[in-house]
Motif scaffolding. Structure first.
Motif: not given
Length: 492
Positions: A86, A122, A125-126, A151
């Motif tokens: 990440v 989510a 970040t994923c 995430s």
């Protein structure tokens, strides 16, 4: 590391891409039925269970709250690997482009100054964790489990859903197991697996939704709804590879999983069995799959043991080639003394990675010629290999053109034969097979180095060490969202 993984991964490295499925043959022999209408052998379940029922039973029996210490430790390794990925891509061009499409919120986007709403956080970040194809891999199925699940859990932890470290780990382990068991059902226990599926897009939403439901403490009915709502969003195509679209599939999974669990929490219902029902996900994607066998060890035989952390940011079927070249320790190879290179690989490897002229990092990620050229020339095999200057480098480009991939039906994806034709010396032939590739993961030292190398672009050494310490002792945290937020500070 502390866990002896060689024997486990040795059996796992007979990847489903090889097309050999002894488990299916045994299941057909044991449970198969001949259809009088079609003559096909169909596999039936040995029990009156469903996939969703098995998952809900495992949750109710608290199978993921008291797991072996080795499994807990491995889940922490998965989290360390995920955070490194990440941070390493948080300010990359694809993530910056995607960030322009979301609004503001309160959930932090790690490695940036941006905050977003939970679902968008989510997603972003994923996406960061997947951009450089450095994310973890469930070796038997080539699904990438941790990204969508972590995430979703961290988006919840940062948005007024207080999660202790123990709650977080239990949900993370459960989500990974659900995703990987489902991936097994779709590949290893399917008579004719569909290799056009990008499995992370299919299994990710379900694992993420189930993990989110566990984290939120939803009841059995609501958790079942979350799983069903996630299953109806399960989709992923390998045709997306070679462009930004290939990296967005896990991110869509995270977003879909979180949407599903929030809908279920709000009382939005689903039919009882969307996964293994007569017209459900498995029937649509892997007709005849023995899902009963695939899920039979749920909560006892942990699939996270078969998850590896990539040493190279490229398609996993390219890794055997790089391992062989790295082990050979060839030196002083240049375009002057290398006349040509023949790389004999499985048909599947050639199909997925035969591209001698990648034009950007997305094409380079799945170009065997690019990575073999870098290895022959002695260039670093990390994220720097995806920089445009490396892709456009005249010497790298010249070497790529000398590399010819040849399909060999006798080889599996873990096998290869590399022959270097030398201008003034005898040819050099290198062989790789399953035994040589058994260690398809990183030990503790290498994993920490990978994490640190990726994180230095967005955090200082003190922050990175502090975050690492938190992750390795996460079960001590009373509020994981608060504790992670305390480590991060605005990045300029």
């Amino acid at each position: 590391m502390k866990i002896k993984r060689r024997a486990l991964l040795l059996g796992a490295t007979a990847l489903p891409l090889s097309g050999h499925y002894p488990a299916v043959a045994q299941a057909v022999k044991r449970n198969g039925l001949r259809s009088e209408e079609t003559g096909e052998t169909r596999i039936k379940s040995g029990r009156n269970a469903t996939v969703t029922g098995m998952m809900l039973d495992a949750i109710e029996r608290r199978r993921f709250e008291q797991v072996p210490a080795a499994i807990i430790y491995e889940s922490k390794r998965a989290l360390v690997n995920w955070f490194g990925c990440v941070l390493g891509a948080a300010q990359s061009d694809p993530v910056n482009r995607a960030a322009q499409t979301v609004g503001s919120g309160t959930v932090p986007i790690y490695g940036t100054t941006q905050n977003a709403q939970a679902k968008d956080a989510a997603f972003l970040t994923c996406l960061s964790s997947a951009v450089y194809a450095f994310d973890d891999t469930h070796v038997p199925t080539i699904t990438h489990p941790t990204g969508p699940i972590a995430s979703v859990l961290l988006a919840l932890a940062h948005s007024e859903h207080k999660l202790s470290g123990q709650q977080f780990l239990s949900a993370l382990i459960a989500g990974i197991e659900f995703s990987c068991k489902l991936a097994n059902a779709l590949t290893r226990y399917a008579p004719e697996p569909n290799f056009g599926l990008y499995l992370t897009g299919v299994t990710g939403p379900i694992g993420a939704a189930a993990a989110g439901a566990i984290a939120l403490g939803l009841d059995r009915a609501s958790t079942g709804w979350a799983i069903g709502l996630a299953a109806t969003q399960a989709a992923g195509l390998r045709a997306t590879h070679g462009a930004m679209s290939g990296m967005v599939v896990p991110a869509f999974s995270a977003s879909a999983g979180l949407q599903a669990v929030l809908l279920a929490q709000a009382g939005f219902t689903s039919t009882a069995e969307v996964i293994s029902g007569e017209r459900g996900l498995i029937a649509a994607y892997a007709p005849g799959a023995d899902w009963d066998a695939a899920f039979s060890g749920l909560g006892e035989d942990f699939e996270i043991r078969r998850v590896s952390y990539k040493p190279y940011p490229c398609g996993v079927v390219i890794h055997p080639l790089l391992n062989v070249l790295k082990s050979a320790a060839l030196s002083d190879l240049t375009n002057t003394n290398v006349q040509g290179v023949e790389v004999r690989v499985s048909k599947r490897t050639k199909t997925l990675t035969d591209n001698a002229a990648p034009t950007d990092m997305f094409a380079a990620i799945v170009s065997a010629q690019h990575w073999v050229a870098l290895a022959i020339l002695g260039h670093p095999l990390g994220v720097n290999g995806l920089q445009q200057e490396q892709i456009d480098d005249p010497e790298v480009s010249k070497m790529r053109k000398k590399i010819k991939l040849v399909s060999d039906d006798a080889l599996e994806v873990t096998d290869c034969v590399i022959t270097l034709q030398m201008n003034e010396h005898a040819p050099v032939t290198l062989h790789g097979n399953k035994v040589d590739q058994a260690e398809m993961t990183l030990n503790d030292v290498a994993l920490k180095e990978k994490y640190m190398n990726q994180g230095r672009g967005t955090m200082d050494q003190f922050q990175l060490e502090k975050l690492l310490a938190l992750l390795l002792n996460i079960e001590q945290s009373k509020d994981i969202g608060r504790d992670i937020s305390a480590i991060f500070r605005p990045v300029s």
